[in-house]
Scaffold this active site. Sequence first.
Site, PDB file in Angstrom:
ATOM      1  CD  GLN A 126       7.179  12.225 112.522  1.00 43.26           C
ATOM      2  OE1 GLN A 126       6.182  12.578 111.905  1.00 43.26           O
ATOM      3  NE2 GLN A 126       7.172  11.199 113.344  1.00 43.26           N
ATOM      4  N   GLY A 127      11.580  14.189 110.792  1.00 43.62           N
ATOM      5  CA  GLY A 127      12.444  13.519 109.823  1.00 43.62           C
ATOM      6  C   GLY A 127      12.710  12.082 110.231  1.00 43.62           C
ATOM      7  CB  SER A 129       9.307   8.147 106.617  1.00 45.06           C
ATOM      8  OG  SER A 129       8.318   7.985 107.585  1.00 45.06           O
ATOM      9  CB  SER A 161       3.894  16.510 107.362  1.00 42.28           C
ATOM     10  OG  SER A 161       3.450  15.258 106.949  1.00 42.28           O
ATOM     11  CD  GLU A 244       2.862  10.680 114.136  1.00 51.00           C
ATOM     12  OE1 GLU A 244       3.951  10.155 114.403  1.00 51.00           O
ATOM     13  OE2 GLU A 244       2.500  10.964 112.979  1.00 51.00           O
ATOM     14  CG  ASN A 378      -4.844   2.150 109.954  1.00 48.64           C
ATOM     15  OD1 ASN A 378      -4.077   2.978 110.451  1.00 48.64           O
ATOM     16  ND2 ASN A 378      -6.126   2.388 109.794  1.00 48.64           N
ATOM     17  CD  GLU A 379      -2.280  -2.205 106.010  1.00 47.92           C
ATOM     18  OE1 GLU A 379      -1.683  -1.177 106.423  1.00 47.92           O
ATOM     19  OE2 GLU A 379      -3.106  -2.164 105.093  1.00 47.92           O
TER      20      GLU A 379
HETATM   21  C1  LIG Z   1       0.675  12.341 103.890  1.00 50.08           C
HETATM   22  C2  LIG Z   1       1.805  11.691 104.641  1.00 50.08           C
HETATM   23  C3  LIG Z   1       2.511  12.453 105.546  1.00 50.08           C
HETATM   24  C4  LIG Z   1       3.599  11.890 106.220  1.00 50.08           C
HETATM   25  N1  LIG Z   1       4.352  12.678 107.067  1.00 50.08           N
HETATM   26  C5  LIG Z   1       5.486  12.193 107.602  1.00 50.08           C
HETATM   27  C6  LIG Z   1       6.368  13.060 108.343  1.00 50.08           C
HETATM   28  O1  LIG Z   1       6.087  14.265 108.548  1.00 50.08           O
HETATM   29  N2  LIG Z   1       7.523  12.556 108.797  1.00 50.08           N
HETATM   30  C7  LIG Z   1       7.870  11.229 108.619  1.00 50.08           C
HETATM   31  O2  LIG Z   1       8.922  10.835 109.094  1.00 50.08           O
HETATM   32  N3  LIG Z   1       7.065  10.393 107.919  1.00 50.08           N
HETATM   33  C8  LIG Z   1       5.888  10.838 107.399  1.00 50.08           C
HETATM   34  N4  LIG Z   1       5.069  10.009 106.663  1.00 50.08           N
HETATM   35  C9  LIG Z   1       5.542   8.649 106.366  1.00 50.08           C
HETATM   36  C10 LIG Z   1       4.734   7.543 107.017  1.00 50.08           C
HETATM   37  O3  LIG Z   1       5.055   7.384 108.349  1.00 50.08           O
HETATM   38  C11 LIG Z   1       5.017   6.275 106.167  1.00 50.08           C
HETATM   39  O4  LIG Z   1       4.421   6.477 104.894  1.00 50.08           O
HETATM   40  C12 LIG Z   1       4.449   5.025 106.814  1.00 50.08           C
HETATM   41  O5  LIG Z   1       5.184   4.678 107.958  1.00 50.08           O
HETATM   42  C13 LIG Z   1       4.436   3.831 105.820  1.00 50.08           C
HETATM   43  O6  LIG Z   1       5.685   3.646 105.237  1.00 50.08           O
HETATM   44  P1  LIG Z   1       5.876   3.541 103.660  1.00 50.08           P
HETATM   45  O7  LIG Z   1       5.158   4.688 103.025  1.00 50.08           O
HETATM   46  O8  LIG Z   1       7.331   3.382 103.387  1.00 50.08           O
HETATM   47  O9  LIG Z   1       5.101   2.223 103.243  1.00 50.08           O
HETATM   48  P2  LIG Z   1       5.622   0.734 103.380  1.00 50.08           P
HETATM   49  O10 LIG Z   1       6.268   0.540 104.715  1.00 50.08           O
HETATM   50  O11 LIG Z   1       6.411   0.384 102.161  1.00 50.08           O
HETATM   51  O12 LIG Z   1       4.261  -0.067 103.373  1.00 50.08           O
HETATM   52  C14 LIG Z   1       3.504  -0.274 102.181  1.00 50.08           C
HETATM   53  C15 LIG Z   1       2.291  -1.122 102.540  1.00 50.08           C
HETATM   54  O13 LIG Z   1       2.730  -2.392 103.023  1.00 50.08           O
HETATM   55  C16 LIG Z   1       2.187  -2.633 104.325  1.00 50.08           C
HETATM   56  N5  LIG Z   1       3.168  -3.306 105.188  1.00 50.08           N
HETATM   57  C17 LIG Z   1       4.482  -2.988 105.316  1.00 50.08           C
HETATM   58  N6  LIG Z   1       5.073  -3.805 106.233  1.00 50.08           N
HETATM   59  C18 LIG Z   1       4.094  -4.628 106.693  1.00 50.08           C
HETATM   60  C19 LIG Z   1       4.057  -5.671 107.680  1.00 50.08           C
HETATM   61  N7  LIG Z   1       5.156  -6.003 108.382  1.00 50.08           N
HETATM   62  N8  LIG Z   1       2.871  -6.305 107.907  1.00 50.08           N
HETATM   63  C20 LIG Z   1       1.752  -5.960 107.224  1.00 50.08           C
HETATM   64  N9  LIG Z   1       1.734  -4.981 106.263  1.00 50.08           N
HETATM   65  C21 LIG Z   1       2.873  -4.316 106.020  1.00 50.08           C
HETATM   66  C22 LIG Z   1       1.859  -1.268 104.878  1.00 50.08           C
HETATM   67  O14 LIG Z   1       0.848  -1.310 105.849  1.00 50.08           O
HETATM   68  C23 LIG Z   1       1.424  -0.506 103.638  1.00 50.08           C
HETATM   69  O15 LIG Z   1       0.063  -0.779 103.363  1.00 50.08           O
HETATM   70  C24 LIG Z   1       3.953  10.527 106.012  1.00 50.08           C
HETATM   71  C25 LIG Z   1       3.198   9.754 105.103  1.00 50.08           C
HETATM   72  C26 LIG Z   1       2.140  10.315 104.434  1.00 50.08           C
HETATM   73  C27 LIG Z   1       1.375   9.471 103.451  1.00 50.08           C
END
Ligand SMILES: Cc1cc2nc3c(=O)[nH]c(=O)nc-3n(C[C@H](O)[C@H](O)[C@H](O)COP(=O)(O)OP(=O)(O)OC[C@H]3O[C@@H](n4cnc5c(N)ncnc54)[C@H](O)[C@@H]3O)c2cc1C
Length: 392
Positions: A126-127, A129, A161, A244, A378-379
């Site tokens: 999945q591409g 993020s 992933s 998902e 979860n937020e």
């Molecule tokens: C182990 C793992 C596997 C993954 N696999 C994939 C994959 O295969 N393909 C893919 O595309 N992505 C993947 N992801 C990415 C995942 O979807 C993102 O990590 C996720 O959407 C959060 O984005 P971020 O890491 O940029 O955190 P951020 O968006 O920067 O968030 C950081 C923190 O701020 C909080 N936050 C941000 N915005 C808000 C808001 N508006 N209100 C309240 N709180 C907020 C978040 O809840 C979090 O706690 C994976 C992530 C992990 C950890």
Amino acid sequence: MDLRLSAEDLAFRDELRAFLRASLPAPLARRLRTGGKASPEELRAWTRTLADRGWSVPHWPVEWGGTGWSPLRQMIFRDEVQQFPAPEPLSFGASMVGPVIYTFGSQAQKERFLPRIARLDDWWCQGFSEPEAGSDLASLRTRAEPAEGGWRITGQKAWTSLGQHANWIFVLARTDRTAKKQNGISFFLVPMDSPGLKLVPTELIDGSHEVNELFFDDVFVPDENVVGELNKGWDYARFLLSNERTGQARVGLAKARLRRIRELAAAPPDGGPAPLDHPAFQRRLAELEVQALALETTLLRIVASGGGEEGEANPVSSILKLRGSELQQATAELLLDVAGPAALVWPYGPGEGAPLWGADAAPTYFNLRKLSIYGGANEIQRTIVARSILGL
Ligand SMILES: Cc1cc2nc3c(=O)[nH]c(=O)nc-3n(C[C@H](O)[C@H](O)[C@H](O)COP(=O)(O)OP(=O)(O)OC[C@H]3O[C@@H](n4cnc5c(N)ncnc54)[C@H](O)[C@@H]3O)c2cc1C
């Protein structure tokens, strides 16, 4: 509402159990029961065993390999597979891009990709993020420029992933930079061996190699690999993410882990004092067992009400994701507490004479931190529930 299973459904469950006992190779079954994982080869072989039985993609339309089972039977199937436990079909193909292709894809895409997903002949990743686009996915910057016969993609994806095992990736890329940010995104299907595509591993806290960074440098993708309508990728992505999240309830896994905890806490393999003799522990365990039951009942109610509209993102999936991920994390924490010193073998391996029974507790605890982050943190799910369900 009557939540008991009918005689036919109970017979169906017995048939599933007999199949799992007879078909899952014994060494793999033993390893999964004590917290181990299936290798990519074992997952491929198991998916083919399921496909030969017609059960690798039960929720798909029958013409593409689905079973035609009722939603309740599909739930029983998932629950039995998770509780056994047996490997679940790889979600990137079976539950993410597969449903997008059969719902929005062209006939040629369906014929080309769906049979191969059902047998795990193609391993998808999945591409979505990017470094600056996780929760705020719509602000993604990877772009696709028109080229002769297709598109050229340039940008960076993060957290991909299991990308190291994949031969295909589904990618969101911006095709119109002038439109409102959700409107200018398209959904592409890209071979992982495309020239200009580079994968860099990211090491996780449990020491494993599970996620990667991906760099796209002018990667050519033919027009035939664009799914559905151009600039409608955001709608397809929301539909995919809702599928998902529904899959992340995984209540069967929580029940299996709770059963293991109860056994270990009643009679620790090292002969030490039994945690289950302590009222405080009994209470913690009972609370989690009740939460598992509550989640299962919620799932049954959703199944009984028919779920959401076909092809639409379903906000109820956010509740399942929230409660399911929290329960997984809480059960992993309790297992870690029960293992105590037996969990300390991580990350150096069990070593000679060291007890094996708690060896997976720490890696599992650390690894499952991801559940409240991926698939939408979860937020963000709480905001979706507040807005879409509570109307706040
Ligand atoms: C182990 C793992 C596997 C993954 N696999 C994939 C994959 O295969 N393909 C893919 O595309 N992505 C993947 N992801 C990415 C995942 O979807 C993102 O990590 C996720 O959407 C959060 O984005 P971020 O890491 O940029 O955190 P951020 O968006 O920067 O968030 C950081 C923190 O701020 C909080 N936050 C941000 N915005 C808000 C808001 N508006 N209100 C309240 N709180 C907020 C978040 O809840 C979090 O706690 C994976 C992530 C992990 C950890």
